[in-house]
Design a protein around this motif. Sequence first.
Motif, PDB file in Angstrom:
ATOM      1  N   SER A  93       0.839  -1.185   0.000  1.00 35.59           N
ATOM      2  CA  SER A  93       0.000   0.000   0.000  1.00 35.59           C
ATOM      3  C   SER A  93       0.881   1.245   0.000  1.00 35.59           C
ATOM      4  CB  SER A  93      -0.926   0.025   1.224  1.00 35.59           C
ATOM      5  OG  SER A  93      -0.177   0.051   2.420  1.00 35.59           O
ATOM      6  N   ARG A  94       0.346   2.294  -0.555  1.00 32.14           N
ATOM      7  CA  ARG A  94       1.061   3.565  -0.605  1.00 32.14           C
ATOM      8  C   ARG A  94       1.128   4.164   0.788  1.00 32.14           C
ATOM      9  NH1 ARG A  94      -1.456   8.959  -3.332  1.00 32.14           N
ATOM     10  NH2 ARG A  94       0.209  10.425  -2.776  1.00 32.14           N
ATOM     11  N   GLN A  95       2.336   4.417   1.271  1.00 32.95           N
ATOM     12  CA  GLN A  95       2.506   4.962   2.606  1.00 32.95           C
ATOM     13  C   GLN A  95       3.565   6.054   2.589  1.00 32.95           C
ATOM     14  OE1 GLN A  95       2.781   1.736   5.539  1.00 32.95           O
ATOM     15  NE2 GLN A  95       1.578   0.486   4.168  1.00 32.95           N
ATOM     16  N   ILE A  96       3.516   6.915   3.586  1.00 30.13           N
ATOM     17  CA  ILE A  96       4.403   8.069   3.673  1.00 30.13           C
ATOM     18  C   ILE A  96       5.382   7.840   4.821  1.00 30.13           C
ATOM     19  CG2 ILE A  96       4.483  10.563   4.052  1.00 30.13           C
ATOM     20  CD1 ILE A  96       1.575  10.641   3.030  1.00 30.13           C
ATOM     21  N   PRO A  97       6.671   8.125   4.637  1.00 25.43           N
ATOM     22  CA  PRO A  97       7.670   7.892   5.698  1.00 25.43           C
ATOM     23  C   PRO A  97       7.616   8.972   6.777  1.00 25.43           C
ATOM     24  CG  PRO A  97       8.749   8.816   3.772  1.00 25.43           C
ATOM     25  CD  PRO A  97       7.304   8.585   3.380  1.00 25.43           C
ATOM     26  N   LEU A  98       6.512   9.013   7.524  1.00 22.84           N
ATOM     27  CA  LEU A  98       6.311  10.081   8.501  1.00 22.84           C
ATOM     28  C   LEU A  98       7.349  10.051   9.615  1.00 22.84           C
ATOM     29  CD1 LEU A  98       2.407  10.053   8.873  1.00 22.84           C
ATOM     30  CD2 LEU A  98       3.821  11.715   7.640  1.00 22.84           C
ATOM     31  N   ALA A  99       7.735   8.850  10.071  1.00 28.93           N
ATOM     32  CA  ALA A  99       8.717   8.766  11.155  1.00 28.93           C
ATOM     33  C   ALA A  99      10.045   9.371  10.719  1.00 28.93           C
ATOM     34  CB  ALA A  99       8.899   7.318  11.593  1.00 28.93           C
ATOM     35  N   ARG A 100      10.497   9.041   9.522  1.00 31.62           N
ATOM     36  CA  ARG A 100      11.742   9.613   8.997  1.00 31.62           C
ATOM     37  C   ARG A 100      11.620  11.119   8.819  1.00 31.62           C
ATOM     38  NH1 ARG A 100      16.029   9.861   9.848  1.00 31.62           N
ATOM     39  NH2 ARG A 100      16.018   7.581   9.953  1.00 31.62           N
ATOM     40  N   GLN A 101      10.496  11.571   8.296  1.00 30.99           N
ATOM     41  CA  GLN A 101      10.311  13.003   8.064  1.00 30.99           C
ATOM     42  C   GLN A 101      10.315  13.787   9.371  1.00 30.99           C
ATOM     43  OE1 GLN A 101       6.728  13.369   5.728  1.00 30.99           O
ATOM     44  NE2 GLN A 101       7.662  12.533   3.881  1.00 30.99           N
ATOM     45  N   LEU A 102       9.671  13.252  10.406  1.00 35.38           N
ATOM     46  CA  LEU A 102       9.665  13.949  11.689  1.00 35.38           C
ATOM     47  C   LEU A 102      11.059  13.947  12.310  1.00 35.38           C
ATOM     48  CD1 LEU A 102       8.234  15.414  13.950  1.00 35.38           C
ATOM     49  CD2 LEU A 102       7.525  13.210  14.891  1.00 35.38           C
ATOM     50  N   THR A 103      11.755  12.825  12.246  1.00 33.89           N
ATOM     51  CA  THR A 103      13.121  12.757  12.766  1.00 33.89           C
ATOM     52  C   THR A 103      14.003  13.782  12.067  1.00 33.89           C
ATOM     53  OG1 THR A 103      12.876  10.403  13.273  1.00 33.89           O
ATOM     54  CG2 THR A 103      15.119  11.245  13.092  1.00 33.89           C
ATOM     55  N   THR A 223      -3.881  16.195  18.311  1.00 36.32           N
ATOM     56  CA  THR A 223      -4.303  15.450  17.132  1.00 36.32           C
ATOM     57  C   THR A 223      -4.549  13.986  17.461  1.00 36.32           C
ATOM     58  OG1 THR A 223      -3.685  14.892  14.849  1.00 36.32           O
ATOM     59  CG2 THR A 223      -1.906  14.996  16.451  1.00 36.32           C
ATOM     60  N   SER A 224      -5.092  13.280  16.473  1.00 36.29           N
ATOM     61  CA  SER A 224      -5.254  11.824  16.569  1.00 36.29           C
ATOM     62  C   SER A 224      -4.236  11.097  15.702  1.00 36.29           C
ATOM     63  CB  SER A 224      -6.666  11.417  16.134  1.00 36.29           C
ATOM     64  OG  SER A 224      -6.899  11.759  14.778  1.00 36.29           O
ATOM     65  N   ALA A 225      -3.344  11.845  15.034  1.00 35.17           N
ATOM     66  CA  ALA A 225      -2.433  11.266  14.049  1.00 35.17           C
ATOM     67  C   ALA A 225      -1.078  10.913  14.653  1.00 35.17           C
ATOM     68  CB  ALA A 225      -2.239  12.236  12.889  1.00 35.17           C
ATOM     69  N   ASN A 226      -0.506   9.809  14.203  1.00 38.90           N
ATOM     70  CA  ASN A 226       0.806   9.340  14.640  1.00 38.90           C
ATOM     71  C   ASN A 226       1.850   9.522  13.537  1.00 38.90           C
ATOM     72  OD1 ASN A 226       0.392   7.900  17.311  1.00 38.90           O
ATOM     73  ND2 ASN A 226      -1.136   6.845  16.078  1.00 38.90           N
ATOM     74  N   PRO A 227       3.116   9.807  13.900  1.00 42.22           N
ATOM     75  CA  PRO A 227       4.203   9.782  12.914  1.00 42.22           C
ATOM     76  C   PRO A 227       4.660   8.340  12.684  1.00 42.22           C
ATOM     77  CG  PRO A 227       5.070  10.418  15.044  1.00 42.22           C
ATOM     78  CD  PRO A 227       3.576  10.259  15.217  1.00 42.22           C
TER      79      PRO A 227
END
Length: 478
Positions: A93-103, A223-227
Amino acid sequence: MTFKLLIALIVLAITTTSLYHSLKALPQGLAFDGKEQPLINPRLLIDRTLHFGNEEPRLDQEIFAEIFDMIANAQHFVLVDMFLFNDSRADGSRQIPLARQLTDALIARKGAHPGMDIIVISDPINTVYGGTTSLHFQQLRQAGIPVVETRLGPLRDSNPAWSGLWRVCCQWTGNSASAGWLPNALGEKPVTLRSYLALPNFKANHRKTLVVDSADGFTGLVTSANPHDGSSRHSNIGLRFGGPAVADLLRTERAVLAMSGADTAAVDNALGSLPDSGSGSPDTIRIITESAIRAAARDIIGTAAPGDRLDLAIFYLSHRSLLNALKEAHERGVDIRVLLDANNDAFGLKKSGIPNRQAAMELNRAGITVRWCHTEGEQCHTKLLVRRDSNGSAQLLLGSANFSRRNLDDLNLETSAHVRSDSNSDTVLKASGFFEEQWRHGPGDVPVMSLPYEAWADESRLRYWQYRLMEATGLSTF
């Protein structure tokens, strides 16, 4: 006789330990019930995934774009508290590297301003309770950014059937990030047996908050969103705001740092420059945590009158008092719509549908209209309650907390915002517009955002009572 006495003493120790840690006093600063503060410069933020038949889904995301902007403009202070902060993901599935982006965003800001105070708080689930390492946490620490993995032991035990035994036998043994030998259900690196023994405690720092300063003063976000890469397609909601409510949000995070034995000096310094009260807006915001969220939800639902409207979009709905409050409000003539995740998908794995399908059955039988988010692998992760009164006033409740025992009964750490406004304010219009869009259904509507109750209905009495048992005992993740 000696053996029987020994067994009896062990059982007594486990039972008394379980009872104590289920009923003990909360750490100072939890169940925070903030006072109403003026709502300054609010900005409602929405993440959503839109499906167009066989086409690639479209991701419309605002929350982390705003978070990265807030961090990039911070001057002296950043505090991030996020539950899931890792790059585990479901295949295909298409996913975004949020953990890397936040780091990267945090490290870049620290590099640009080495003297800046940046604090990261997260949950130990990201290292599987010490059984593995987090590359993101390592890189943050190497950059001079302290990472506090929340100390969960001081919280009340949400699964006493296991946690009493855990506290007597296992929690003292320690863990190792280099001795793993078991497959990791949450990542690639192997983990220890102790990590799996810690999992059934079912407790967490489930908060998702951010506080930064800037040239315009301090700003907060709830928010309800997680990195978390695997969560990057979920629908979520968030609220950015300024003013004295930011000080209240920071106080709630100071409590987590203190509970975890971490340094609070940077937060104390920030609080020293924040106002305790203010004026300038007829709309108000109240920061609330843990059981104060339950009290707010019950008041919003319980005081609704005939002609008022309640719209609820939520990932987990299982708390008995809130289900009963919804049914009672319906009987009073309140117009109620409930939009639920079908609890069918969890990062590539199939779920049983408990508890939402059972809660939906109960509400449907009471005459309340229930629909399901139309998802294709992602989750309808929003936690939003909208009340619009016949006199034009309105209330919002949003944040990290599901409407479940674990989220609302002082077991998890949770943060939500309670907003009072009017139905024509930009914030309420966007929240109600989001709900209307998510409620949308065919024929003729593209994309289809929700499905009728019958699409995921589960009328099994066995699974209904399974849900009731799980909710009552804590033998569940909700």
